[in-house]
Structure formats: C-alpha cells, structure tokens
Motif scaffolding. Structure first.
Motif, PDB file in Angstrom:
ATOM      1  N   TYR A 126     -33.313   3.724  60.465  1.00 43.33           N
ATOM      2  CA  TYR A 126     -34.628   3.405  61.015  1.00 43.33           C
ATOM      3  C   TYR A 126     -35.645   4.448  60.598  1.00 43.33           C
ATOM      4  O   TYR A 126     -36.826   4.155  60.389  1.00 43.33           O
ATOM      5  CB  TYR A 126     -34.518   3.303  62.541  1.00 43.33           C
ATOM      6  N   GLU A 127     -35.157   5.723  60.445  1.00 44.51           N
ATOM      7  CA  GLU A 127     -36.072   6.786  60.064  1.00 44.51           C
ATOM      8  C   GLU A 127     -36.668   6.518  58.683  1.00 44.51           C
ATOM      9  O   GLU A 127     -37.873   6.706  58.445  1.00 44.51           O
ATOM     10  CB  GLU A 127     -35.347   8.148  60.075  1.00 44.51           C
ATOM     11  N   GLU A 130     -39.212   3.890  58.965  1.00 41.89           N
ATOM     12  CA  GLU A 130     -40.493   4.399  59.468  1.00 41.89           C
ATOM     13  C   GLU A 130     -41.267   5.123  58.354  1.00 41.89           C
ATOM     14  O   GLU A 130     -42.505   5.057  58.315  1.00 41.89           O
ATOM     15  CB  GLU A 130     -40.239   5.358  60.642  1.00 41.89           C
ATOM     16  N   THR A 139     -46.851  -1.755  61.244  1.00 41.18           N
ATOM     17  CA  THR A 139     -46.307  -0.685  62.076  1.00 41.18           C
ATOM     18  C   THR A 139     -44.825  -0.989  62.347  1.00 41.18           C
ATOM     19  O   THR A 139     -44.463  -2.125  62.669  1.00 41.18           O
ATOM     20  CB  THR A 139     -47.077  -0.591  63.410  1.00 41.18           C
ATOM     21  N   ALA A 140     -44.003   0.067  62.200  1.00 42.17           N
ATOM     22  CA  ALA A 140     -42.547  -0.099  62.382  1.00 42.17           C
ATOM     23  C   ALA A 140     -42.177  -0.061  63.864  1.00 42.17           C
ATOM     24  O   ALA A 140     -42.812   0.642  64.651  1.00 42.17           O
ATOM     25  CB  ALA A 140     -41.808   0.995  61.637  1.00 42.17           C
ATOM     26  N   ASN A 141     -41.174  -0.838  64.212  1.00 43.29           N
ATOM     27  CA  ASN A 141     -40.595  -0.790  65.557  1.00 43.29           C
ATOM     28  C   ASN A 141     -39.113  -1.194  65.442  1.00 43.29           C
ATOM     29  O   ASN A 141     -38.698  -1.778  64.433  1.00 43.29           O
ATOM     30  CB  ASN A 141     -41.354  -1.692  66.542  1.00 43.29           C
ATOM     31  N   GLN A 142     -38.348  -0.869  66.510  1.00 41.35           N
ATOM     32  CA  GLN A 142     -36.909  -1.056  66.480  1.00 41.35           C
ATOM     33  C   GLN A 142     -36.550  -2.543  66.374  1.00 41.35           C
ATOM     34  O   GLN A 142     -35.632  -2.928  65.652  1.00 41.35           O
ATOM     35  CB  GLN A 142     -36.279  -0.458  67.746  1.00 41.35           C
ATOM     36  N   TYR A 145     -37.113  -3.766  62.828  1.00 39.58           N
ATOM     37  CA  TYR A 145     -36.093  -3.254  61.911  1.00 39.58           C
ATOM     38  C   TYR A 145     -34.765  -3.953  62.138  1.00 39.58           C
ATOM     39  O   TYR A 145     -34.087  -4.346  61.176  1.00 39.58           O
ATOM     40  CB  TYR A 145     -35.949  -1.748  62.095  1.00 39.58           C
TER      41      TYR A 145
END
Length: 805
Positions: A126-127, A130, A139-142, A145
């Motif tokens: 996930y990093e 991001e 915009t990234a979010n869990q 992903y």
C-alpha cells in the motif's frame, strides 16, 4: 377677235388654278423655293429628327442638385438596398452555428489516467501505491487499493468494460465549453453548436461517399447550447463526473470522479474550431438573400433633404446624394422596361410619349424651314453650289449629333455649349457676322428642343453662341480666338451662375455648373484655334489672320511679281490701298480687297513685257502684233493668274479677284485698233462692224462688293495715270465716267452693291487718286538751270571725295 383672246386667257388661267389646287403642298413649296433648297431642308429636318429620337437621355438631375418637391415613382420597382443587404449578411453570419471539435487529447489523457489507477494498484504494498498516488490526480485509500489489487480476471474485465464506457461517455459529453468568448464576429445566435467528432471505423467506411467530412472520418452533431455546461460550473461538472463514473465499482468511482473533476474543471472536452466556423459563416454570407427595397408607383421615392443646423432643420434643402442619383437611374430603367410591356398603362404611356415626340418633330420642322428660309433670304449663294449647302447643313448636323451624344452620357447640359460655339465660330469665320448671328439664334433654339433644355441652359447656350458670332468676326492675331474664348467663358459663367441662383441652388452647385459651362467655352476656343487652317480649307475661306500672312511682301508669289513685273507690282500696291479705303467706306471687307488687289494681276508674270506698266519707254511689243493676237495675250492673264494661284496654293477666297476684276468689259484699246485696221481695208467699212463681244473679257462679272470695287479701282487708276495733268477736277470726272460706264454695262448685276454705296466708293476713289496723282509745281527753267549749276560742283566734289576715300 379680242373677245376670243380674252376667253382663251381666262381658260388658261382657270386651268393653271386647277393645276395649282391639285398640286401638293410639297410641290408648291418646291416650285416656289426651288428643288435643291427644298430637298436640303427636308433632309436636314429628317436627320435632325432622327438625332433627336435616337438613344436614351441622361437623367435631368445631378449630384448636389436641390429639389423643392418630392419625386414620384412612375412604376413599381425594386432595388437592392445596401443597408438591408448588410443586415441580411450580418443575420446570416449570426445564424451560423459555431463549430467545435472533440478534444481527443484530453479524452486519451483521462482514459490513460484512469487506466493508470488499476496499474498503480498492482504495487506490492500500500505504501508504494500511496507513493504513486502522490503524482496522480486521484487520492489513495485502503479500500481502493484492496479492491483493485485483488481484482481477478473477471474484475479486470469489468474494469476495462467500465473504462470503455467512460471513453464513450466522454466522446458524447457535450457539456463542457470554454468560458472565454468565441473567436468569431458577430457572436452566434443560432442556439446550437455543431460538434465535429471522429466517426467510428465501421461508420466511416459506410459513409465515405457522403462528403468530405465523412470521407475524413468525421461526423457532425448538432447540440443545443442549453445542454452545454461551462467548465467554471463545478457543481454541474461534478454531477456529470458522477454519471460518467457510474459503470465502475463502488470503491473505484470516487477516484474516477476525482480524475474527471480535476481535468474537466480546467480543460474543455469541446474546442472551438475557428477555421471551420469562418468557412461556414462565409458560405452563409454568400447565400444570404440580397437586400431589396420596394417602391410603389405614385408614391414619392426621393424626398427633399434638409440640413441640420444647431439641432434645427435649416430652411435650405440639401442636394441630391449619389445614392439618390443611383435610385433615380434604377427607377428610369424600371420605367423603360415597363414601357416595353403590353400592360394598358404602358400602352398609354407610350402613346403620350409618341405625342410628345410628334410635338418635337413639328417644332423641328418649323425651325428647319425657318433656318433655310433665312439662308435663302440672306445667303442665297449657299444654295447655288450643292457642296456648299451640304457643308453648311453637315456642320450643323454634326454639332447637333455631338450635343445629343453629350445629352445621352452626361447630366451636365452645359457641356453642349462647346459644339454650339464651334458651329457659331465656323459660321462667323465662313459667312458675314450678321448672317452667322441669325443662324446661331435659330440653331440654339433647335438644340434646346432636341435636348429638352431648361430655360437656364437655353439662355446660356444662346449667350455663348451669339457672343461667339459677335467676337470672332475679324481674326487678325493668333491670340484673338483664345482671348475671345476667355471673354465668352466669363459671360457664360456669369449667365449660368445667375440662373443657378434663380433656381435656388446652393452657391457651390451653381458655381460648379457655371464652371463647366466656362470650361466648355475654353475647350471650344482651343479646338477652333487648332483646327482653323482645316476650317478655312474645308469651307474655302480665309480669315484676316491668313490674309495678313498673304499680304506680306516676302510671300513667294509677291516676290516673283515684284521681280518679274515691277510695274504691275507697283500698280497692285496702289490698287490695294485704294480698294481697302473704298471698302471701309461702305463697310465691306477692306483687308480682303487689299490682299485680293495685290494678287489680281499675277497672271501678267509670264508675259509681263506685253503690258504697258512693265514696258520700257518707246518699246511696245504689240506694235508688231495683230489686234486679235494682242487680245489673246491680254485676255490670257486672267487664266494664267488662276493657274498660278492654284500652283502657289493661294486661298480660294482670292481667286475671284483674279477672275472678276475685269468682269466682261471690253478691251477698248485693241478693239479700237481692230476697228482702225478694219476701216483701212479695201471695203472701207466703219469700225462699228467690229463686234464688241469679240473683245470682251470672258468674266465672270463681280459677285461681291470687294471684287466690284477692285474692278473700279483698276479702271480709274489706269485712266488717271494716263492723264497729262491729273487735277482734282479731271480725276473726279474720269472716275464718275468710268463708274457710269461699268454701271450701264451691267458689270454690277451679280453683286449686291447699292447706288448709295457706289456713290461712297466714288468719293473714296477720288480722294485716294488725288493723294497719289496730285499736280506738281512747275519750276522756272532759268532758276532750275542755276540750281543745277550750283549743285554740280558740290556733287562732283562729293563723288571725287568718295572715290579718293
């Protein structure tokens, strides 16, 4: 017996009256006036009428001319209105929709950014996802992903299908426009736009024959402007982004909306196509209907205009504009076209015009007859030579045709002054001034009728023509014509300007028309100045300027006369002075008589020694000749003179002085010699048996006052020169005797000299001869001898001094 004769006379008279009553008007006119004058009058009238009827007429209006009443339309007509045409063109351009093209670069970039979302979610952690989101527009979010990272084949297929739906949605999304003004003039008022979008591959192949746009793989779609959304309208853009993102998974929709909103609030999907829009506007402009304005018959279509002065209407009317003149020309063209139709009103108008032309023809007939009756009364010799009458009529008709041509092509009737002045000038140069002035008056009226001239133009033409006839009577200098032209220009300027003011025209307009008239006068003067030699040659006349040139003693013929016949030359000089004085006494042309006298005896040059004034003392060549032979020599000098005149190009106006200066008089000296010889014959008969007719000059008799005066001068000068003591009393007696002999002999029958004029001529000749041949004082012989003795030593001394020097 007497009764029978009387009855026969009555029957003949009755027969004559019946013949005259049945004779046509034309026949009676021709019988009384003469066939040739009647024919030339009829021919002049017919040609003048043809000139009057031929061709169209210029408008009776000109720019800046003031009108006091509205001008009424004679027929319904329609004209192109430039103002309305401009309005139609502007409306056509405004009605043309603007063309836009789909921003494929933006769509491809959006599709690429959304597609990159799925690729970024394939990161190991996930990093890293991001990290990639930091440079992306989403915009990234869990949840995002997790959903995209764990997507299997079916989920990936679903994402790709949603991505394709997004592309199609963007391709059909006409909701975004730039906020800046369209780059077109004028702005569109069509209420829609035309979108140029790429055609699908299968559609493009199917519609390749539909046109250039289809062949290029582009289709047009009309989109109402109400469906369009400005990119500054964020709420509307967000709403459309939400709809476009609907095919994606719930977890992905937010990121897709974020991508779309970020891009579509900054850059439009539809881009304005300026080139294609301008082409469409130009095509619409070409197809725009012409601006037409309709005018109804019987209603005013040109109104008097008023100038605005300090917010109030000025009392003076403004002049006609160029647009008004064009409108008047359109109305005239429509009226002429209407006259060619078979409408009842057109037939009536044609009939009225026919009556008007008939009236013009009647007036022209009266003027033509008046003109040639005037010619017959005061210059009948014009009809005596056919070529002369044809030249006279031809001059007037050519100038009339020129005037009519000007009337056809120019609204300025003052330009007709130039041909009128030319005709008046040529008439004045060719004929007496009084006759030229009378013809000019009739001719000006005729010209005015032909061109339908108003009163001001007619008076201006009259002033120019009449003053021309007055000023160009005697052309003695090269500047006379130009100076006369300047004077005439001033007069016609004043006349035309005055009538402009009478007509309440503006001062500037009146001055322009007057200047045109003055310029026409100057132009006519220049033409006359340049063509004067041709005019003299054509009409066989010589102006005073030409006569002055031929009076010069250095002329070749005069130099030859002085060299080969000095006595005749001196005799001619004396006769020139006498003739000029006598002509001036009765108002005849003294200069013409003077020059004619100088050349009247040039025929003596070939046989100068056979004439008394050239013979040496006590030597007479006729002593050894028979009178008949001497007569042939004497009579031959007239024929020889005409031949020399033609050889040296002497003006034709001088030829009559050579041919007529002896008329048909008798050669008295040789008639007497023949009579003496006849009386010495064995039959011893008296001299009266020698007919005088055998010793007469062949003539003709003098046909003008100038040649008649030269005849008298020639006779009296020779007689007085032969007098041993020419006292005034003897001179007067011999002059009177010769004049009476010439009068009784009928030598003046062909000229219009009167008895009163002959009396004045006689007085002038007596005065001239007394000056030339006055008596001299007789000196005493002794006194004269002493004087000779006193002068001889002085002369001898002077001669010796010159020889010694």
């Amino acid at each position: 017996m007497f009764g029978l004769k009387k009855g026969k006379v009555r029957r003949q008279r009755a027969k004559q009256l019946r013949a005259e009553s049945t004779e046509s008007l034309w026949g009676r006119f021709a019988r009384r006036i003469g066939l040739w004058p009647t024919l030339i009058t009829a021919l002049f009238f017919v040609i003048a009428l043809i000139i009057s009827l031929a061709g169209r007429r210029a408008l009776p209006y000109s720019e800046h001319q003031k009108i006091s009443q509205p001008i009424i339309a004679r027929v319904n007509f329609t004209v192109e209105d430039p103002k309305q045409a401009a309005v139609n063109v502007k409306a056509a351009r405004e009605a043309t929709p603007s063309y836009y093209r789909v921003n494929m670069e933006l769509i491809d970039r959006l599709i690429g950014e959304v597609s990159a979302l799925h690729e970024a979610a394939q990161a190991e952690s996930y990093e890293k996802f991001e990290e990639r989101a930091a440079a992306a527009p989403w915009t990234a979010n869990q949840e995002l992903y997790a959903r995209l990272h764990a997507a299997n084949g079916e989920a990936r297929e679903q994402f790709l299908r949603a991505l394709e739906e997004l592309r199609k949605g963007l391709m059909h999304e006409w909701t975004v426009l730039p906020t800046t003004d369209e780059e077109r003039d004028p702005p569109s008022k069509a209420g829609e736009i035309i979108v140029l979008k790429p055609r699908a591959a299968e559609e493009s192949a199917a519609g390749a024959a539909a046109g250039a746009a289809a062949a290029a793989g582009v289709e047009e779609e009309h989109v109402p402007t109400l469906h369009l959304i400005q990119i500054g309208n964020r709420a509307a853009v967000e709403g459309r982004a939400r709809v476009l993102a609907e095919p994606f998974d719930r977890a992905v929709r937010g990121a897709v909306r974020e991508v779309l909103i970020g891009a579509l609030t900054k850059e439009p999907i539809l881009v304005f196509d300026q080139k294609r829009t301008q082409e469409a506007m130009a095509a619409a402009e070409r197809a725009a209907p012409p601006g037409l304005k309709h005018y109804e018959k019987g209603k005013p279509f040109v109104l008097p205009r008023y100038e605005e002065v300090s917010g109030k209407r000025a009392p003076e009317e403004a002049g006609l504009t160029g647009a008004d003149i064009d409108l008047l020309a359109r109305e005239e063209a429509a009226y002429q076209k209407f006259l060619r139709t078979n409408a009842p009103e057109a037939v009536k108008d044609r009939q009225r015009r026919l009556y008007a032309e008939l009236g013009v023809g009647m007036v022209l007939l009266v003027l033509s007859v008046s003109l040639f009756v005037y010619v017959g009364l005061y210059q009948k010799r014009i009809f005596e030579v056919h070529s002369r009458s044809i030249a006279f009529a031809g001059l007037l008709l050519i100038c009339l045709a020129t005037v009519r041509f000007i009337d056809t092509h120019s609204p300025y009737a003052e330009l007709a002054l130039a041909p009128v002045m030319l005709a008046a000038a040529i008439l004045t140069i060719t004929y007496p001034r009084r006759f030229a002035a009378g013809v000019t008056v009739i001719y000006v009226v005729l010209v005015s009728v032909v061109i339908r001239a108003e009163m001001g133009v007619m008076v201006t033409l009259f002033a120019g023509g009449y003053v021309t006839a007055l000023l160009l009577n005697d052309i003695r200098t090269r500047t006379k014509i130009i100076s006369a032209g300047v004077g005439i220009a001033a007069i016609v300027f004043f006349t035309s300007f005055a009538f402009g003011l009478i007509g309440q025209q503006e001062i500037g307009f009146a001055a322009v028309r007057a200047a045109i008239a003055a310029a026409s006068a100057i132009l006519a003067a220049l033409i006359i100045q340049g063509t004067l030699p041709f005019i003299e040659r054509l009409f066989r006349v010589a102006t005073s300027l030409t006569l002055l040139e031929y009076r010069d003693a250095n002329r070749p013929l005069l130099r030859r006369l002085a060299r080969e016949a000095p006595g005749t030359y001196n005799h001619s000089l004396v006769l020139g002075t006498m003739s000029e004085s006598a002509c001036e006494a009765i108002g005849a042309n003294g200069l013409l008589a003077h020059v004619g006298a100088l050349y009247h005896d040039i025929g003596k040059i070939p046989k100068a020694e056979y004439f008394a004034e050239n013979q040496e003392a006590s030597i007479n060549r006729h002593d050894n000749l028979a009178p008949s032979m001497s007569l042939l020599i004497i009579l031959g000098h007239v024929k020889d003179g005409i031949e020399l005149a033609k050889e040296y190009g002497l003006p034709r106006v001088l030829h009559p002085f050579i041919a007529e200066h002896h008329g048909t008089t008798v050669v008295r000296y040789f008639h007497h010699a023949a009579s003496e010889k006849k009386s010495q014959s064995p039959r011893g008969r008296h001299d009266r048996e020698v007919p005088e007719a055998e010793f007469r000059y062949p003539g003709p008799k003098p046909a003008s006052k100038e040649t008649a005066i030269l005849m008298l001068c020639d006779g009296v000068e020779g007689a007085v020169r032969a007098l041993p003591e020419p006292t005034p009393g003897r001179i007067e007696a011999i002059v009177h005797q010769i004049l009476q002999e010439r009068l009784k002999d009928g030598q003046f029958d062909n000229c219009d000299i009167t008895l009163r004029e002959l009396h004045l001529v006689e007085e002038s000749l007596v005065k001239s001869l007394c000056r030339f041949y006055h008596g001299r004082v007789a000196y005493p012989k002794a006194t004269q001898a002493k004087a000779d003795q006193r002068e001889e030593p002085a002369v001898t001394a002077e001669v010796k001094r010159q020889l010694a020097g």
